[in-house]
Design a protein around this motif. Structure first.
Motif, short mmCIF file in Angstrom:
data_model
loop_
_atom_site.label_atom_id
_atom_site.label_comp_id
_atom_site.label_asym_id
_atom_site.label_seq_id
_atom_site.Cartn_x
_atom_site.Cartn_y
_atom_site.Cartn_z
N GLU A 97 0.82 -1.21 0.00
CA GLU A 97 0.00 0.00 0.00
C GLU A 97 0.85 1.26 0.00
O GLU A 97 0.57 2.21 -0.73
N LYS A 148 -10.11 7.50 4.31
CA LYS A 148 -9.95 7.31 2.87
C LYS A 148 -9.21 8.47 2.21
O LYS A 148 -8.37 8.25 1.32
N LYS A 149 -9.49 9.70 2.64
CA LYS A 149 -8.83 10.85 2.03
C LYS A 149 -7.32 10.82 2.31
O LYS A 149 -6.51 11.12 1.45
N LEU A 169 -5.60 8.14 2.87
CA LEU A 169 -5.07 7.03 2.07
C LEU A 169 -4.84 7.47 0.63
O LEU A 169 -3.79 7.16 0.03
N GLU A 170 -5.79 8.20 0.06
CA GLU A 170 -5.64 8.66 -1.31
C GLU A 170 -4.46 9.62 -1.44
O GLU A 170 -3.70 9.56 -2.41
N ARG A 171 -4.31 10.50 -0.46
CA ARG A 171 -3.18 11.42 -0.48
C ARG A 171 -1.85 10.67 -0.37
O ARG A 171 -0.87 11.01 -1.04
N ARG A 180 -1.29 7.62 -1.39
CA ARG A 180 -1.05 6.97 -2.67
C ARG A 180 -0.51 7.95 -3.70
O ARG A 180 0.35 7.61 -4.52
N GLU A 181 -1.02 9.18 -3.66
CA GLU A 181 -0.51 10.20 -4.57
C GLU A 181 0.95 10.51 -4.29
O GLU A 181 1.76 10.67 -5.21
#
Length: 225
Positions: free
Chosen positions: A118, A196-197, A199-201, A203-204
């Motif tokens: 991840e 979730k936000k 996590l998305e950051r 990943r970016e």
């Protein structure tokens, strides 16, 4: 699928299947520490309910499953060997059948492999003794049993620290090293699942760093050429 496959064939899973089938009772060994380790493992997965990732099984009880499956392939050929593999892993297949992606990630995937998949280059997991942590990073708070504590200079338990870009994010103490590793990874995974936000950051950020590293290598090749 790669994460699920690695979880199905890891030492923790194979040792659990071996224990449930009673295979350790047929092992001949000369290791005087083995009976105590086996009893401790049985207690962990039974009375303590630590499941797959909170235990430290003797590697030999996982190896015996691999050995038997290898013997089935040698003795009966590929198809017979594959039937033996399916029979041995059937309880795990049934457990994951019909599970959602979130359920697989939460209960079935190996925590360390999952967190490294991840977070990638952002994350690393260090393991040291509590005494060493107290000497080198005394300000790091760690989770021990069910409370936050400061590292004990006389502590003998294992501590695993999950770091993001070398900065400590979370530290967990446990009597068993593999358990401390899996627990610290599981805690961070649970946090990411609820945020979730974030996590998305994350990943970016991982993608940006990977592109930067790839671009740097390409530029260097162009200059050399």
């Amino acid at each position: 699928m790669v994460l699920l496959e690695s979880s199905l064939v890891c030492n923790e899973t194979l040792a659990f299947l071996s224990h449930k089938c009673g295979l350790p009772g047929y092992m001949r060994h000369g290791d005087q520490s083995f009976p105590a380790r086996l009893e401790s493992y049985a207690w962990s997965v039974g009375e303590l309910g630590r499941g797959l990732w909170g235990t430290d099984p003797p590697k030999s009880i996982a190896d015996i499953v691999e050995s038997l499956l290898g013997a089935a392939h040698v003795d009966g050929g590929f198809e017979a060997g594959q039937r033996a593999v399916y029979h041995a892993l059937k309880p795990m297949f049934l457990a994951v059948k019909g599970a959602t992606a979130e359920e697989l990630q939460k209960y079935c995937y190996h925590p360390k492999r999952n967190i490294l998949s991840e977070l990638g280059c952002l994350a690393s997991v260090d393991t040291l003794m509590q005494e060493s942590l107290a000497q080198n990073e005394p300000n790091v708070r760690l989770w021990a049993e069910d409370a936050w504590v400061s590292p004990d200079s006389g502590g003998s338990k294992s501590v695993s620290i999950l770091r993001c870009l070398d900065n400590p994010i979370l530290a967990v103490s446990d009597a068993v090293m593999s358990s401390s590793i899996n627990r610290v990874c599981a805690f961070v995974l649970a946090f990411l699942a609820e945020n979730k936000k974030f996590l998305e950051r994350t990943r970016e950020m991982k993608a940006d760093i990977q592109r930067s590293l790839t671009g740097g290598k390409q530029d260097k090749q162009v200059i050399v050429g």
